[in-house]
Write a protein that holds these residues in place. Sequence first.
Motif, PDB file in Angstrom:
ATOM      1  N   TRP A  53      11.097  77.090  -7.641  1.00 22.51           N
ATOM      2  CA  TRP A  53      10.475  77.778  -8.780  1.00 22.51           C
ATOM      3  C   TRP A  53      11.360  77.661 -10.027  1.00 22.51           C
ATOM      4  CZ3 TRP A  53       5.710  79.525  -9.600  1.00 22.51           C
ATOM      5  CH2 TRP A  53       4.880  79.697  -8.498  1.00 22.51           C
ATOM      6  N   GLN A  54      12.659  77.901  -9.873  1.00 21.34           N
ATOM      7  CA  GLN A  54      13.554  77.819 -11.027  1.00 21.34           C
ATOM      8  C   GLN A  54      13.676  76.381 -11.531  1.00 21.34           C
ATOM      9  OE1 GLN A  54      14.385  80.005  -8.476  1.00 21.34           O
ATOM     10  NE2 GLN A  54      14.012  81.802  -9.733  1.00 21.34           N
ATOM     11  N   LEU A  55      13.719  75.411 -10.624  1.00 22.12           N
ATOM     12  CA  LEU A  55      13.796  74.005 -11.043  1.00 22.12           C
ATOM     13  C   LEU A  55      12.535  73.605 -11.809  1.00 22.12           C
ATOM     14  CD1 LEU A  55      15.358  72.290  -7.895  1.00 22.12           C
ATOM     15  CD2 LEU A  55      16.515  73.014  -9.987  1.00 22.12           C
ATOM     16  N   ALA A  56      11.377  74.044 -11.318  1.00 18.13           N
ATOM     17  CA  ALA A  56      10.117  73.739 -11.993  1.00 18.13           C
ATOM     18  C   ALA A  56      10.070  74.394 -13.373  1.00 18.13           C
ATOM     19  CB  ALA A  56       8.938  74.207 -11.144  1.00 18.13           C
ATOM     20  N   GLU A  57      10.467  75.645 -13.430  1.00 18.02           N
ATOM     21  CA  GLU A  57      10.484  76.368 -14.703  1.00 18.02           C
ATOM     22  C   GLU A  57      11.391  75.676 -15.715  1.00 18.02           C
ATOM     23  OE1 GLU A  57      12.094  80.610 -15.283  1.00 18.02           O
ATOM     24  OE2 GLU A  57      10.112  80.842 -14.340  1.00 18.02           O
ATOM     25  N   ARG A  58      12.554  75.263 -15.257  1.00 22.94           N
ATOM     26  CA  ARG A  58      13.518  74.583 -16.127  1.00 22.94           C
ATOM     27  C   ARG A  58      12.971  73.257 -16.633  1.00 22.94           C
ATOM     28  NH1 ARG A  58      18.398  75.998 -17.253  1.00 22.94           N
ATOM     29  NH2 ARG A  58      19.901  74.479 -17.950  1.00 22.94           N
ATOM     30  N   ALA A  59      12.117  72.614 -15.809  1.00 22.33           N
ATOM     31  CA  ALA A  59      11.526  71.328 -16.181  1.00 22.33           C
ATOM     32  C   ALA A  59      10.256  71.498 -17.013  1.00 22.33           C
ATOM     33  CB  ALA A  59      11.219  70.519 -14.930  1.00 22.33           C
ATOM     34  N   GLY A  60       9.873  72.759 -17.291  1.00 27.20           N
ATOM     35  CA  GLY A  60       8.692  73.008 -18.106  1.00 27.20           C
ATOM     36  C   GLY A  60       7.383  72.930 -17.339  1.00 27.20           C
ATOM     37  N   ARG A  61       7.452  73.079 -16.032  1.00 24.37           N
ATOM     38  CA  ARG A  61       6.253  73.037 -15.199  1.00 24.37           C
ATOM     39  C   ARG A  61       5.836  74.456 -14.846  1.00 24.37           C
ATOM     40  NH1 ARG A  61       5.441  67.983 -12.371  1.00 24.37           N
ATOM     41  NH2 ARG A  61       6.924  66.450 -13.155  1.00 24.37           N
ATOM     42  N   ALA A  62       4.536  74.661 -14.725  1.00 20.53           N
ATOM     43  CA  ALA A  62       4.024  75.997 -14.422  1.00 20.53           C
ATOM     44  C   ALA A  62       4.154  76.341 -12.944  1.00 20.53           C
ATOM     45  CB  ALA A  62       2.557  76.094 -14.840  1.00 20.53           C
ATOM     46  N   ARG A  63       4.139  75.324 -12.078  1.00 22.69           N
ATOM     47  CA  ARG A  63       4.178  75.562 -10.635  1.00 22.69           C
ATOM     48  C   ARG A  63       5.219  74.655  -9.975  1.00 22.69           C
ATOM     49  NH1 ARG A  63       0.590  78.952  -9.358  1.00 22.69           N
ATOM     50  NH2 ARG A  63       0.514  78.494  -7.149  1.00 22.69           N
ATOM     51  N   PRO A  64       5.739  75.051  -8.814  1.00 21.54           N
ATOM     52  CA  PRO A  64       6.799  74.287  -8.161  1.00 21.54           C
ATOM     53  C   PRO A  64       6.320  73.185  -7.215  1.00 21.54           C
ATOM     54  CG  PRO A  64       6.467  76.287  -6.962  1.00 21.54           C
ATOM     55  CD  PRO A  64       5.535  76.345  -8.153  1.00 21.54           C
ATOM     56  N   GLY A  65       5.016  72.973  -7.107  1.00 24.61           N
ATOM     57  CA  GLY A  65       4.476  72.018  -6.142  1.00 24.61           C
ATOM     58  C   GLY A  65       5.171  70.664  -6.106  1.00 24.61           C
ATOM     59  N   PRO A  66       5.305  69.977  -7.249  1.00 21.47           N
ATOM     60  CA  PRO A  66       5.958  68.663  -7.219  1.00 21.47           C
ATOM     61  C   PRO A  66       7.409  68.733  -6.743  1.00 21.47           C
ATOM     62  CG  PRO A  66       4.719  68.922  -9.248  1.00 21.47           C
ATOM     63  CD  PRO A  66       4.708  70.256  -8.554  1.00 21.47           C
ATOM     64  N   MET A  67       8.114  69.794  -7.098  1.00 21.84           N
ATOM     65  CA  MET A  67       9.503  69.952  -6.667  1.00 21.84           C
ATOM     66  C   MET A  67       9.573  70.146  -5.151  1.00 21.84           C
ATOM     67  SD  MET A  67      11.067  69.812  -9.541  1.00 21.84           S
ATOM     68  CE  MET A  67      10.810  70.063 -11.275  1.00 21.84           C
ATOM     69  N   GLN A  68       8.570  70.823  -4.596  1.00 25.94           N
ATOM     70  CA  GLN A  68       8.548  71.077  -3.161  1.00 25.94           C
ATOM     71  C   GLN A  68       8.111  69.845  -2.380  1.00 25.94           C
ATOM     72  OE1 GLN A  68       5.902  74.431  -3.288  1.00 25.94           O
ATOM     73  NE2 GLN A  68       7.591  75.912  -3.362  1.00 25.94           N
ATOM     74  N   ARG A  69       7.225  69.042  -2.970  1.00 26.80           N
ATOM     75  CA  ARG A  69       6.728  67.853  -2.278  1.00 26.80           C
ATOM     76  C   ARG A  69       7.737  66.711  -2.252  1.00 26.80           C
ATOM     77  NH1 ARG A  69       2.008  69.436  -4.907  1.00 26.80           N
ATOM     78  NH2 ARG A  69       2.392  68.030  -6.640  1.00 26.80           N
ATOM     79  N   LEU A  70       8.621  66.657  -3.228  1.00 33.80           N
ATOM     80  CA  LEU A  70       9.552  65.530  -3.334  1.00 33.80           C
ATOM     81  C   LEU A  70      10.320  65.262  -2.041  1.00 33.80           C
ATOM     82  CD1 LEU A  70      10.825  63.324  -5.153  1.00 33.80           C
ATOM     83  CD2 LEU A  70      12.596  64.999  -5.676  1.00 33.80           C
ATOM     84  N   PRO A  71      11.049  66.234  -1.496  1.00 35.37           N
ATOM     85  CA  PRO A  71      11.835  65.913  -0.292  1.00 35.37           C
ATOM     86  C   PRO A  71      10.989  65.707   0.963  1.00 35.37           C
ATOM     87  CG  PRO A  71      12.115  68.215  -0.869  1.00 35.37           C
ATOM     88  CD  PRO A  71      11.295  67.590  -1.960  1.00 35.37           C
ATOM     89  N   ARG A  72       9.798  66.274   0.967  1.00 36.87           N
ATOM     90  CA  ARG A  72       9.001  66.227   2.195  1.00 36.87           C
ATOM     91  C   ARG A  72       8.027  65.057   2.262  1.00 36.87           C
ATOM     92  NH1 ARG A  72       6.296  71.323   5.194  1.00 36.87           N
ATOM     93  NH2 ARG A  72       5.747  70.189   7.066  1.00 36.87           N
ATOM     94  N   TYR A  73       7.364  64.759   1.139  1.00 35.32           N
ATOM     95  CA  TYR A  73       6.275  63.785   1.192  1.00 35.32           C
ATOM     96  C   TYR A  73       6.500  62.510   0.385  1.00 35.32           C
ATOM     97  CZ  TYR A  73       3.737  67.687   3.221  1.00 35.32           C
ATOM     98  OH  TYR A  73       3.357  68.723   4.020  1.00 35.32           O
ATOM     99  N   ALA A  74       7.335  62.558  -0.624  1.00 33.21           N
ATOM    100  CA  ALA A  74       7.513  61.379  -1.473  1.00 33.21           C
ATOM    101  C   ALA A  74       8.185  60.258  -0.689  1.00 33.21           C
ATOM    102  CB  ALA A  74       8.339  61.739  -2.702  1.00 33.21           C
ATOM    103  N   ARG A  75       7.809  59.033  -1.009  1.00 38.55           N
ATOM    104  CA  ARG A  75       8.429  57.873  -0.369  1.00 38.55           C
ATOM    105  C   ARG A  75       9.585  57.401  -1.223  1.00 38.55           C
ATOM    106  NH1 ARG A  75       4.720  54.610   3.279  1.00 38.55           N
ATOM    107  NH2 ARG A  75       3.100  56.121   3.727  1.00 38.55           N
ATOM    108  N   TRP A  76      10.779  57.475  -0.625  1.00 36.80           N
ATOM    109  CA  TRP A  76      11.964  56.978  -1.296  1.00 36.80           C
ATOM    110  C   TRP A  76      13.026  56.696  -0.251  1.00 36.80           C
ATOM    111  CZ3 TRP A  76      16.384  60.398  -2.067  1.00 36.80           C
ATOM    112  CH2 TRP A  76      16.187  61.693  -1.605  1.00 36.80           C
TER     113      TRP A  76
END
Length: 133
Positions: A53-76
């Motif tokens: 939530w704090q990372l999303a807020e700092r990035a100017g996003r309203a919700r933390p969804g993308p921050m939460q999906r990165l480690p779990r679902y993103a391919r990297w």
Amino acid sequence: MAARHGVDPARWRAMFDQVTARIAGRFGRVEPRTVARACLLGLLSGAERKNSWQLAERAGRARPGPMQRLPRYARWDADAVHDDLRAYVAGHLGADAAVLVVDETGLVKKGHSLAAVQRHCPGDSRRVARGGR
């Protein structure tokens, strides 16, 4: 003996941009690459709390969804990112006798609801903290 130096914000930003450009190709799509950059900026910030939530807020996003999906679902490729970052740091330290020590024990953990909280003696706090276990 620890070396302490002032940080030039413009130089720091330029070096951060170099690092993120170096690892950009390890992310298959633009969105995870952008979110990873925002997460890194948030994690390296002086913010007291660093959850999604704090990372999303700092990035100017309203919700933390993308921050939460990165480690779990993103391919990297985490191993390749590790290797890229190691090579970058080694290239910038550049001295045969150089040693990099990262010590995060200055953070005193206490309470019953935090992960991995137990009795320990943080480096700079000069006292023993008692956790919830």
